[in-house]
Design a protein around this motif. Structure first.
Motif, PDB file in Angstrom:
ATOM      1  N   SER A 145      54.368  63.999 102.314  1.00  0.00           N
ATOM      2  CA  SER A 145      53.712  64.747 103.392  1.00  0.00           C
ATOM      3  C   SER A 145      52.501  63.982 103.908  1.00  0.00           C
ATOM      4  CB  SER A 145      53.276  66.120 102.886  1.00  0.00           C
ATOM      5  OG  SER A 145      52.408  65.979 101.775  1.00  0.00           O
ATOM      6  N   HIS A 146      52.033  64.394 105.084  1.00  0.00           N
ATOM      7  CA  HIS A 146      50.849  63.789 105.699  1.00  0.00           C
ATOM      8  C   HIS A 146      49.811  64.882 105.892  1.00  0.00           C
ATOM      9  CE1 HIS A 146      48.765  60.647 107.986  1.00  0.00           C
ATOM     10  NE2 HIS A 146      48.424  61.587 108.844  1.00  0.00           N
ATOM     11  N   ASP A 147      48.611  64.683 105.309  1.00  0.00           N
ATOM     12  CA  ASP A 147      47.571  65.714 105.373  1.00  0.00           C
ATOM     13  C   ASP A 147      47.110  65.946 106.812  1.00  0.00           C
ATOM     14  OD1 ASP A 147      47.763  65.718 102.667  1.00  0.00           O
ATOM     15  OD2 ASP A 147      45.847  64.705 102.295  1.00  0.00           O
ATOM     16  N   HIS A 148      47.015  67.215 107.195  1.00  0.00           N
ATOM     17  CA  HIS A 148      46.473  67.583 108.506  1.00  0.00           C
ATOM     18  C   HIS A 148      45.012  67.978 108.322  1.00  0.00           C
ATOM     19  CE1 HIS A 148      50.892  68.704 109.449  1.00  0.00           C
ATOM     20  NE2 HIS A 148      50.646  67.445 109.763  1.00  0.00           N
ATOM     21  N   THR A 149      44.181  66.990 107.991  1.00  0.00           N
ATOM     22  CA  THR A 149      42.775  67.242 107.713  1.00  0.00           C
ATOM     23  C   THR A 149      41.895  66.314 108.537  1.00  0.00           C
ATOM     24  OG1 THR A 149      42.761  65.666 105.882  1.00  0.00           O
ATOM     25  CG2 THR A 149      43.267  67.969 105.351  1.00  0.00           C
ATOM     26  N   PHE A 150      40.618  66.696 108.635  1.00  0.00           N
ATOM     27  CA  PHE A 150      39.651  65.863 109.343  1.00  0.00           C
ATOM     28  C   PHE A 150      39.486  64.512 108.649  1.00  0.00           C
ATOM     29  CE2 PHE A 150      35.095  64.615 109.581  1.00  0.00           C
ATOM     30  CZ  PHE A 150      35.068  64.239 110.913  1.00  0.00           C
ATOM     31  N   VAL A 151      39.410  64.535 107.324  1.00  0.00           N
ATOM     32  CA  VAL A 151      39.215  63.287 106.577  1.00  0.00           C
ATOM     33  C   VAL A 151      40.426  62.367 106.739  1.00  0.00           C
ATOM     34  CG1 VAL A 151      39.029  62.332 104.251  1.00  0.00           C
ATOM     35  CG2 VAL A 151      37.558  64.226 104.934  1.00  0.00           C
ATOM     36  N   GLN A 152      41.644  62.927 106.709  1.00  0.00           N
ATOM     37  CA  GLN A 152      42.826  62.092 106.884  1.00  0.00           C
ATOM     38  C   GLN A 152      42.853  61.462 108.275  1.00  0.00           C
ATOM     39  OE1 GLN A 152      45.237  61.316 104.514  1.00  0.00           O
ATOM     40  NE2 GLN A 152      45.766  59.820 106.092  1.00  0.00           N
ATOM     41  N   SER A 153      42.341  62.178 109.280  1.00  0.00           N
ATOM     42  CA  SER A 153      42.273  61.582 110.616  1.00  0.00           C
ATOM     43  C   SER A 153      41.324  60.390 110.638  1.00  0.00           C
ATOM     44  CB  SER A 153      41.836  62.630 111.645  1.00  0.00           C
ATOM     45  OG  SER A 153      40.482  63.021 111.446  1.00  0.00           O
ATOM     46  N   GLY A 164      41.086  54.315 110.560  1.00  0.00           N
ATOM     47  CA  GLY A 164      40.456  53.172 109.909  1.00  0.00           C
ATOM     48  C   GLY A 164      38.955  53.280 109.783  1.00  0.00           C
ATOM     49  N   ARG A 165      38.417  54.481 109.936  1.00  0.00           N
ATOM     50  CA  ARG A 165      36.960  54.652 109.884  1.00  0.00           C
ATOM     51  C   ARG A 165      36.456  54.784 108.453  1.00  0.00           C
ATOM     52  NH1 ARG A 165      35.982  59.369 114.199  1.00  0.00           N
ATOM     53  NH2 ARG A 165      33.819  59.064 113.546  1.00  0.00           N
ATOM     54  N   ARG A 173      40.740  55.189 101.788  1.00  0.00           N
ATOM     55  CA  ARG A 173      41.317  56.272 101.009  1.00  0.00           C
ATOM     56  C   ARG A 173      40.409  56.640  99.852  1.00  0.00           C
ATOM     57  NH1 ARG A 173      46.519  57.295 102.474  1.00  0.00           N
ATOM     58  NH2 ARG A 173      46.803  58.547 100.597  1.00  0.00           N
ATOM     59  N   GLU A 174      39.713  55.651  99.290  1.00  0.00           N
ATOM     60  CA  GLU A 174      38.788  55.929  98.192  1.00  0.00           C
ATOM     61  C   GLU A 174      37.608  56.772  98.693  1.00  0.00           C
ATOM     62  OE1 GLU A 174      40.039  52.984  98.928  1.00  0.00           O
ATOM     63  OE2 GLU A 174      41.471  52.871  97.252  1.00  0.00           O
ATOM     64  N   GLU A 175      37.099  56.472  99.894  1.00  0.00           N
ATOM     65  CA  GLU A 175      35.992  57.244 100.449  1.00  0.00           C
ATOM     66  C   GLU A 175      36.453  58.666 100.804  1.00  0.00           C
ATOM     67  OE1 GLU A 175      33.262  53.905 102.723  1.00  0.00           O
ATOM     68  OE2 GLU A 175      35.193  54.467 103.620  1.00  0.00           O
ATOM     69  N   ALA A 176      37.704  58.802 101.215  1.00  0.00           N
ATOM     70  CA  ALA A 176      38.227  60.131 101.548  1.00  0.00           C
ATOM     71  C   ALA A 176      38.234  61.038 100.332  1.00  0.00           C
ATOM     72  CB  ALA A 176      39.632  60.001 102.125  1.00  0.00           C
ATOM     73  N   PHE A 177      38.448  60.459  99.159  1.00  0.00           N
ATOM     74  CA  PHE A 177      38.555  61.241  97.935  1.00  0.00           C
ATOM     75  C   PHE A 177      37.254  61.969  97.620  1.00  0.00           C
ATOM     76  CE2 PHE A 177      38.889  61.790  93.285  1.00  0.00           C
ATOM     77  CZ  PHE A 177      40.115  62.429  93.222  1.00  0.00           C
ATOM     78  N   THR A 178      36.110  61.404  98.038  1.00  0.00           N
ATOM     79  CA  THR A 178      34.810  62.010  97.753  1.00  0.00           C
ATOM     80  C   THR A 178      34.074  62.444  99.020  1.00  0.00           C
ATOM     81  OG1 THR A 178      33.786  59.796  97.774  1.00  0.00           O
ATOM     82  CG2 THR A 178      34.529  60.666  95.646  1.00  0.00           C
ATOM     83  N   HIS A 179      34.750  62.446 100.156  1.00  0.00           N
ATOM     84  CA  HIS A 179      34.093  62.799 101.420  1.00  0.00           C
ATOM     85  C   HIS A 179      33.643  64.269 101.387  1.00  0.00           C
ATOM     86  CE1 HIS A 179      33.395  63.298 105.734  1.00  0.00           C
ATOM     87  NE2 HIS A 179      33.447  61.982 105.846  1.00  0.00           N
ATOM     88  N   ILE A 182      40.353  71.512 107.293  1.00  0.00           N
ATOM     89  CA  ILE A 182      41.750  71.413 107.690  1.00  0.00           C
ATOM     90  C   ILE A 182      41.864  71.604 109.201  1.00  0.00           C
ATOM     91  CG2 ILE A 182      42.204  73.857 107.297  1.00  0.00           C
ATOM     92  CD1 ILE A 182      44.923  73.050 106.168  1.00  0.00           C
ATOM     93  N   LEU A 183      42.764  70.839 109.829  1.00  0.00           N
ATOM     94  CA  LEU A 183      42.896  70.862 111.280  1.00  0.00           C
ATOM     95  C   LEU A 183      44.120  71.626 111.772  1.00  0.00           C
ATOM     96  CD1 LEU A 183      41.967  67.137 112.090  1.00  0.00           C
ATOM     97  CD2 LEU A 183      40.467  69.146 112.006  1.00  0.00           C
ATOM     98  N   ARG A 184      45.196  71.605 111.025  1.00  0.00           N
ATOM     99  CA  ARG A 184      46.417  72.308 111.431  1.00  0.00           C
ATOM    100  C   ARG A 184      46.867  73.219 110.299  1.00  0.00           C
ATOM    101  NH1 ARG A 184      50.738  67.994 113.141  1.00  0.00           N
ATOM    102  NH2 ARG A 184      52.035  69.868 113.160  1.00  0.00           N
ATOM    103  N   VAL A 185      47.238  74.437 110.663  1.00  0.00           N
ATOM    104  CA  VAL A 185      47.577  75.422 109.652  1.00  0.00           C
ATOM    105  C   VAL A 185      48.453  76.490 110.293  1.00  0.00           C
ATOM    106  CG1 VAL A 185      45.633  76.966 110.056  1.00  0.00           C
ATOM    107  CG2 VAL A 185      46.535  76.753 107.757  1.00  0.00           C
ATOM    108  N   LEU A 186      49.210  77.199 109.483  1.00  0.00           N
ATOM    109  CA  LEU A 186      49.984  78.345 109.960  1.00  0.00           C
ATOM    110  C   LEU A 186      49.016  79.513 110.125  1.00  0.00           C
ATOM    111  CD1 LEU A 186      53.120  78.866 110.311  1.00  0.00           C
ATOM    112  CD2 LEU A 186      52.969  80.123 108.177  1.00  0.00           C
ATOM    113  N   ASP A 187      48.795  79.968 111.369  1.00  0.00           N
ATOM    114  CA  ASP A 187      47.749  80.959 111.608  1.00  0.00           C
ATOM    115  C   ASP A 187      48.117  82.023 112.629  1.00  0.00           C
ATOM    116  OD1 ASP A 187      47.806  79.432 113.865  1.00  0.00           O
ATOM    117  OD2 ASP A 187      45.705  78.792 113.789  1.00  0.00           O
TER     118      ASP A 187
END
Length: 456
Positions: A131-139, A144-145, A148-154, A160-165
């Motif tokens: 799967s691909h995370d629909h999150t701000f950090v994953q974006s 490339g900003r 993946r290591e920085e995302a782990f502690t961001h 979350i950006l996309r969700v069933l709502d």
């Protein structure tokens, strides 16, 4: 060769949370996980509702590309169900749930994913995220900003950006995946990968049965200080009959609500050194409460609905006024009784509303026009503007005048010779016979009399 799934599902409320907002389901043809959010007990309602709708796909007979269509339809139906729940109780406005589902036909997998829960596959000792995370950090990682290591502690890794709502733009990622005997599959809520590295997850996935793996993974998450609910579904792809049997497993909020359970959930795993892992009982901002920050629950939703209704009525009223104003700037030539007239407006019938009226009544009688022109006027002649309408009337008047001139004039009868004179039987030889000269000359004009038929 038809393969089978040997599966296990487990959910833990965690050390901090009062309620379990995760729901999961595992069956012979479907693995499903939903992580609810929204606060005020709405998160567990959202995840349970999503699972109860989508779990109906756990049945044979759906295979290949048909799994994609089936998954998309089920996710959309779950989304509609959430919308209905919000309508029933406006306090649930803002609730939502992630959805990660793997549908299995014995040869392939169909993936549907929305949110930040995850799907993994272990093959030949290597762990791969499906799967691909629909999150701000994953974006940020995708752009490339950050690494993946920085995302782990961001600090905003929970956003979350996309969700069933319940909103119409909640479309999932859909994909067909290959599968083979020996593959091990994992679905998990973010309470696991947010606190446990992929390396630790891979090490736990490498050995043991599905039952032992789900226990070990949740234990790792709690020992790492996870302050969230933790839910895992693990399934082995096997060629033999699954040792777990074919009885579906339902865990988390979906199972608790189905049994009428309320209140604080009880942990399913005893972890050494229990407690909340955070020391004293001071008020701490819960990152989970910020997951839905872009679309928080709205207070007084009836005010918003009234405002929307007022705006809609204003648009309708404004549009109607503009339309009426436009009609009153239109002109056409028609009949008013026996006479030609210029009308202002449009010739349309709307109950309770008059859209045209006589603007100028003319002296030209309709029956003085030839048949063709009379029929045009009786059917109304549209004009671009008032000067254009007056020009049309002038042309009609000219036609009527020329047709009047073109009407034939009766010729006088020839005179009779006096009876007193005797008839001349023999004309004088020196006299020529008299010639008769007509007394009237026909009138001609620019209008052909044949074109003036019907003039009265």
């Amino acid at each position: 060769m038809t393969l089978s799934l040997d599966y296990a599902a487990l959910s833990d409320v965690g050390r901090v949370r009062r309620n379990n907002e995760d729901s999961a389901y595992a069956g012979p043809h479907l693995l499903l996980l939903a992580d609810g959010m929204g606060g005020a007990a709405a998160g567990e309602v959202a995840s349970a509702a999503a699972v109860q709708v989508i779990r109906k796909l756990d049945k044979p007979g759906i295979s290949g590309e048909d799994m994609i269509e089936a998954l998309a339809g089920a996710v959309h139906r779950a989304n509609e169900r959430l919308s209905e729940l919000v309508e029933e109780d406006p306090e649930r406005e803002g609730m939502g749930s992630t959805v990660t589902a793997l549908m299995f036909d014995g040869q392939q997998l169909g993936l549907a994913h929305l949110g930040d829960s995850r799907a993994y596959r272990m093959r030949d000792g290597l762990l791969y995220q499906l799967s691909h995370d629909h999150t701000f950090v994953q974006s940020l990682v995708d752009e490339g900003r950050i690494s993946r290591e920085e995302a782990f502690t961001h600090p905003h890794r929970n956003l979350i950006l996309r969700v069933l709502d319940g909103r119409p733009d909640s479309d999932p990622d859909l994909e067909i995946l290959d599968v083979r005997a020996g593959d091990r599959l994992l679905l998990c809520s973010d309470g696991l990968p947010d606190y446990v590295s992929d390396e630790v997850i891979a090490a736990s996935m490498a050995d043991g049965t599905p039952d032992s793996v789900v226990v070990e993974l949740i234990t790792h998450a709690l020992e790492a200080g996870s302050n969230d609910n933790v839910t895992c579904v693990v399934a082995d792809v096997v060629e033999t009959q699954p040792s777990s049997g074919t009885t579906p497993q339902l865990v988390g909020a979906a199972a608790e609500l189905a049994q009428g359970g309320t209140g604080r959930g009880e942990p399913t795993i005893a972890v050494p050194g229990g407690g909340n892992g955070h020391g004293g009982g001071g008020a701490v901002l819960d990152p989970e409460e910020l997951r839905y920050a872009p679309r928080p629950p709205k207070r007084f939703p009836w005010l918003r609905r009234i405002a929307v209704l007022v705006v809609i009525l204003g648009l309708i009223g404004g549009g109607g006024w503009l339309g009426y104003t436009w009609t009153q700037n239109q002109y056409y030539v028609g009949t008013d009784g026996d006479y030609v007239a210029i009308f202002k407006g449009v010739d349309e019938d709307i109950p309770g509303l008059t859209l045209s009226k006589v603007y100028e009544k003319q002296t030209l009688q309709v029956d003085k026009l030839p048949t063709y022109s009379r029929e045009q006027v009786e059917s109304n002649i549209q004009a671009d503007d008032l000067p254009g309408a007056r020009t049309i009337v002038s042309e009609l008047q000219r036609t009527a005048d020329e047709c009047a001139k073109a009407q034939p004039t009766p010729s006088p009868k020839p005179s009779t010779p006096p009876a007193s004179k005797p008839p001349v039987t023999t004309p004088p030889a020196t006299t020529k016979p008299p010639t008769v000269t007509p007394t009237t000359t026909p009138t001609t004009g620019p209008v052909n009399p044949d074109d003036c038929d019907g003039v009265r």
